[in-house]
Design a protein around this motif. Structure first.
Motif, mmCIF file in Angstrom:
data_model
loop_
_atom_site.group_PDB
_atom_site.id
_atom_site.type_symbol
_atom_site.label_atom_id
_atom_site.label_comp_id
_atom_site.label_asym_id
_atom_site.label_seq_id
_atom_site.Cartn_x
_atom_site.Cartn_y
_atom_site.Cartn_z
ATOM 1 N N ASP A 116 -11.029 3.169 -12.255
ATOM 2 C CA ASP A 116 -10.533 1.947 -11.896
ATOM 3 C C ASP A 116 -9.768 2.289 -10.423
ATOM 4 O OD1 ASP A 116 -9.344 -0.515 -11.891
ATOM 5 O OD2 ASP A 116 -7.482 0.104 -13.063
ATOM 6 N N LEU A 117 -10.840 2.366 -9.584
ATOM 7 C CA LEU A 117 -10.623 2.742 -8.150
ATOM 8 C C LEU A 117 -11.179 1.587 -7.202
ATOM 9 C CD1 LEU A 117 -11.309 6.590 -8.024
ATOM 10 C CD2 LEU A 117 -9.297 5.713 -8.534
ATOM 11 N N CYS A 118 -10.505 0.867 -6.474
ATOM 12 C CA CYS A 118 -10.658 -0.021 -5.485
ATOM 13 C C CYS A 118 -10.948 0.446 -4.172
ATOM 14 C CB CYS A 118 -9.616 -1.054 -5.466
ATOM 15 S SG CYS A 118 -9.994 -2.512 -4.255
ATOM 16 N N THR A 119 -11.992 0.131 -3.716
ATOM 17 C CA THR A 119 -12.731 0.611 -2.458
ATOM 18 C C THR A 119 -11.909 -0.212 -1.163
ATOM 19 O OG1 THR A 119 -14.151 -1.091 -2.574
ATOM 20 C CG2 THR A 119 -15.005 1.236 -3.216
ATOM 21 N N MET A 120 -11.808 -1.315 -1.499
ATOM 22 C CA MET A 120 -10.681 -1.785 -0.413
ATOM 23 C C MET A 120 -9.056 -1.328 -0.132
ATOM 24 S SD MET A 120 -11.958 -5.137 1.318
ATOM 25 C CE MET A 120 -10.196 -6.008 1.497
ATOM 26 N N GLU A 121 -8.407 -0.822 -1.653
ATOM 27 C CA GLU A 121 -7.314 -0.445 -1.607
ATOM 28 C C GLU A 121 -7.119 0.878 -0.946
ATOM 29 O OE1 GLU A 121 -5.566 -3.414 -4.948
ATOM 30 O OE2 GLU A 121 -6.160 -1.456 -5.264
ATOM 31 N N ASP A 123 -7.964 4.099 1.143
ATOM 32 C CA ASP A 123 -8.848 4.829 2.472
ATOM 33 C C ASP A 123 -9.870 5.883 2.403
ATOM 34 O OD1 ASP A 123 -7.328 2.634 3.907
ATOM 35 O OD2 ASP A 123 -5.407 4.138 4.354
ATOM 36 N N ASP A 124 -9.530 6.407 1.195
ATOM 37 C CA ASP A 124 -10.620 7.538 1.056
ATOM 38 C C ASP A 124 -11.758 7.143 0.463
ATOM 39 O OD1 ASP A 124 -9.408 6.962 -1.145
ATOM 40 O OD2 ASP A 124 -9.390 9.079 -2.227
ATOM 41 N N LEU A 125 -12.073 6.047 0.344
ATOM 42 C CA LEU A 125 -13.289 5.433 -0.275
ATOM 43 C C LEU A 125 -13.865 4.417 0.623
ATOM 44 C CD1 LEU A 125 -12.138 4.318 -4.105
ATOM 45 C CD2 LEU A 125 -13.573 6.495 -3.059
ATOM 46 N N ALA A 135 -18.634 1.310 7.875
ATOM 47 C CA ALA A 135 -18.488 1.880 6.313
ATOM 48 C C ALA A 135 -19.826 2.697 6.225
ATOM 49 C CB ALA A 135 -18.547 0.631 5.469
ATOM 50 N N GLY A 136 -19.406 3.782 5.418
ATOM 51 C CA GLY A 136 -20.389 4.494 4.870
ATOM 52 C C GLY A 136 -20.861 3.970 3.740
#
Length: 146
Positions: A116-121, A123-125, A135-136
């Motif tokens: 449950d990790l949001c790419t927008m929220e 900074d390490d994603l 974006a990579g």
């Protein structure tokens, strides 16, 4: 054999039946979720002998952040009700991770690990919506080990 999926906000899905030695991977964005890419991968795996499939849902943009026009949200939510969401600022959004989870459940996949990790929220994603051309991509790999 190893399979890789790359994303930058879409939902990466890795699947495996260790006993059968069958793996799958899916890139599930809005169109892929609508088209049923994840159920298609599960069906393909089952045709190859997979029985007890385990799935991992990787980091992706969450329903609190994935703003879309109301008509777009409603069209997908009509098919998959849990896909309909609202952003943290009160506008229509999609929760593609929840939609993928529902699709997996419908195909009989009972073991699902949802990061449950949001790419927008975070900074390490990587996030295409947040970082545009800068974006990579995130990568998920699943492999059959003999």
């Amino acid at each position: 054999m190893a399979l890789l999926v790359r994303v930058a906000d879409c939902v990466p899905v890795l699947l495996a039946d260790v006993d059968a030695g069958v793996v799958g991977a899916a890139h599930a964005g809005r169109e892929g979720v609508r088209a049923g890419v994840v159920p298609a991968v599960v069906a393909s795996m089952r045709s190859l002998g997979a029985g007890e499939v385990r799935a991992w849902i990787g980091p992706h943009v969450c329903g609190r952040c994935y703003e879309v026009p109301a008509a777009m949200r409603d069209e997908l939510a009509d098919r998959i009700p849990v896909a309909g969401a609202t952003t943290s600022w009160g506008t229509p959004s999609l929760d593609l991770g929840a939609a993928v989870g529902a699709q997996l459940a419908e195909t009989g996949v009972e073991r699902v690990d949802h990061l449950d990790l949001c790419t927008m929220e975070r900074d390490d994603l990587w996030s295409h919506r947040r970082d545009a051309a800068a974006a990579g991509r995130l990568a998920g790999v699943v492999q059959v080990v003999a």
